[in-house]
Scaffold this motif. Structure first.
Motif, short mmCIF file in Angstrom:
data_model
loop_
_atom_site.label_atom_id
_atom_site.label_comp_id
_atom_site.label_asym_id
_atom_site.label_seq_id
_atom_site.Cartn_x
_atom_site.Cartn_y
_atom_site.Cartn_z
N THR A 161 0.84 -1.07 -0.08
CA THR A 161 -0.04 0.00 0.11
C THR A 161 0.84 1.09 0.00
N VAL A 174 -2.28 -1.09 -3.28
CA VAL A 174 -3.70 -0.09 -3.17
C VAL A 174 -2.94 1.16 -3.24
N PHE A 176 -3.12 5.55 -4.77
CA PHE A 176 -3.88 6.62 -5.76
C PHE A 176 -2.65 6.74 -6.86
N GLN A 322 -5.45 12.52 -1.04
CA GLN A 322 -5.43 11.10 -1.07
C GLN A 322 -6.43 10.68 -0.01
N TYR A 327 -6.47 3.25 2.51
CA TYR A 327 -5.33 2.19 1.70
C TYR A 327 -5.38 0.90 2.54
N ILE A 330 -8.58 -1.36 2.68
CA ILE A 330 -8.85 -1.92 1.43
C ILE A 330 -7.93 -3.16 0.93
N TRP A 378 -12.62 6.62 -1.75
CA TRP A 378 -11.83 6.15 -2.69
C TRP A 378 -12.39 5.60 -3.99
N GLU A 379 -13.59 5.69 -4.07
CA GLU A 379 -14.34 5.24 -5.48
C GLU A 379 -14.38 6.24 -6.39
N GLY A 381 -12.55 2.45 -7.73
CA GLY A 381 -11.14 1.96 -7.70
C GLY A 381 -11.21 1.35 -9.19
N THR A 394 -6.84 4.00 -6.33
CA THR A 394 -8.05 4.55 -5.61
C THR A 394 -8.06 6.14 -6.61
N ASN A 395 -9.24 6.57 -6.34
CA ASN A 395 -9.67 7.94 -6.61
C ASN A 395 -8.98 9.00 -5.61
#
Length: 415
Positions: A161, A174, A176, A322, A327, A330, A378-379, A381, A394-395
């Motif tokens: 992550t 995981v 961004f 972020q 992170y 997920i 986060w969505e 993904g 992630t968004n």
């Protein structure tokens, strides 16, 4: 061989795998691809990409140890990561601890002490001990890859992550996209310039970037520059090296403006440099809020307890943040699916698919006086491939005057 038996066999024989020497291993001080952190000064680093679309599955359901998983369970995770640098990294680490507690998982967090050798040693100890899986925020890609591969080959899965690994063996990373964050900051800059200086033929802009050669710094800067290069009305007059440091960005920006005159906008590649730019403009008596005469449009990467109020009062036009406290939850969500399925790759969403909160739900929990993880910021993904393994990209979140005080921003929780 059933999943649980296979893992026990691999753990038992893992000691026979040849130890990878550290000699000659290098690294970039961050991730091996596009991803996470506040870019030096507030965490580790990372950077890359390839987008996809389509619909993702729900990755299976969290198992109870029945079926093909053969009774596997995720009871203990070893986590090695950079843990110093302020509230950004504190949010990243504490969110992992909170989520593990809520899920009844023992989380063994070990600081890497900014040492690749320490991180490699911890990964090996986790793999040779009683940990069911390992969570890694990579410090140096080149040094960690051998230890990560050795752990996986020995039957202990490793998920990454925030800062990615160059290992192609991990089931999931995981984080961004630094490049996309820089591009989003550029789009916010264009919006701000249009509102502040609609009648100007050409907007003069400064780019304050992080350490030269650092991958996250390169990607954040390039994402910004690529968008600006497409605009006839924008002249990026200079790229300054702020070295991811507040004092360096402040002195460098102040000296440049004193020598070359004012600009219409300044982009900063992380929160520390952004605050340094604000300090420089304050020292030059050139700090004004958006809409006021003489306002210099400011956009940057990262919100924070200091940055968010400055967005609120119009000093900073926008910050691209972020979902750092998502992170590790997920990653642990899919880690549990993976372990309990007997390490079945099919529980990881396919590269090219899109994951939403309908398919992935991180259970909210009461921590730090708020209900964490209630807003799935986060969505979506987007599942990409990076360094030969799946990347749950992630968004990012754009902080503006409309949402700067919202409780879903990490800087408003970990102040």
């Amino acid at each position: 061989m059933r999943g649980s038996d296979r893992r026990k066999f691999l753990k038992a024989t893992g000691a026979a795998i040849t130890t990878v020497s550290l000699a000659g291993c290098g690294g970039d001080g961050g991730g091996g691809g596009d991803g996470g952190d506040s870019g030096g000064g507030d965490g580790g680093s990372g950077d890359g990409e390839t987008a996809g679309d389509g619909s993702g599955g729900d990755g299976g359901s969290t198992g109870d140890g029945s079926g093909d998983g053969g009774g596997n369970s995720l009871d203990k995770i070893g986590m090695t990561a950079y843990v110093r640098g302020g509230s950004w990294i504190t949010a990243y680490i504490e969110a992992a601890e909170f989520y593990a507690e809520d899920q009844g998982i023992e989380l063994d967090v070990r600081p890497n002490q900014q040492s690749a050798q320490k991180q490699v040693s911890d990964i090996r100890e986790f793999a040779n001990g009683d940990h069911d899986a390992i969570l890694v925020g990579v410090w140096q890609t080149g040094a960690a890859e051998g230890a990560i591969n050795q752990a996986i080959q020995g039957g202990t899965p490793v998920f990454a992550t925030n800062a990615d690994t160059s290992s192609s063996e991990i089931p999931l990373y995981v984080g961004f996209s630094n490049y996309d964050g820089g591009a989003s900051s550029a789009e916010q800059m264009l919006n701000a310039l249009e509102q502040q200086y609609p009648d100007k033929d050409t907007w003069r802009v400064l780019n304050v970037r992080g350490v030269q050669g650092n991958q996250s710094a390169n990607q954040r800067s390039q994402g910004f520059l690529d968008v600006m290069a497409e605009q006839d009305r924008v002249e990026v007059v200079q790229t300054l090296n702020g070295e991811y440091a507040r004092d360096v960005a402040q002195s460098t920006t102040q000296e440049w403006i004193q020598a070359n005159g004012r600009v219409d906008g300044i982009y900063s590649g992380n929160l520390s440099m952004g605050l340094g730019v604000v300090g420089a403009l304050r020292n030059l008596d050139m700090l004004a809020s958006r809409g006021e005469e003489g306002h210099i449009c400011l956009t940057q990467m990262d919100g924070s307890p200091e940055v968010n109020p400055l967005v609120g009062d119009g000093t900073i036009d926008a910050a691209v943040d972020q979902p750092n406290y998502f992170y590790n939850p997920i990653a642990m969500y899919y880690m549990r699916e993976y372990v309990e399925s007997g390490m079945d790759d099919s529980v990881i969403p396919e590269v090219g698919s899109e994951v939403t909160s309908d398919q992935l739900s991180i259970e909210p929990g009461q921590h730090k006086g708020v209900e964490l993880w209630t807003e799935p910021i986060w969505e979506p993904g987007i599942m990409r491939e990076q360094n030969g393994h799946p990347w749950f990209r992630t968004n990012s979140v754009v902080i503006t005057q409309e949402n700067y005080d919202q409780p879903f921003l990490w800087g408003n929780v970990w102040g």
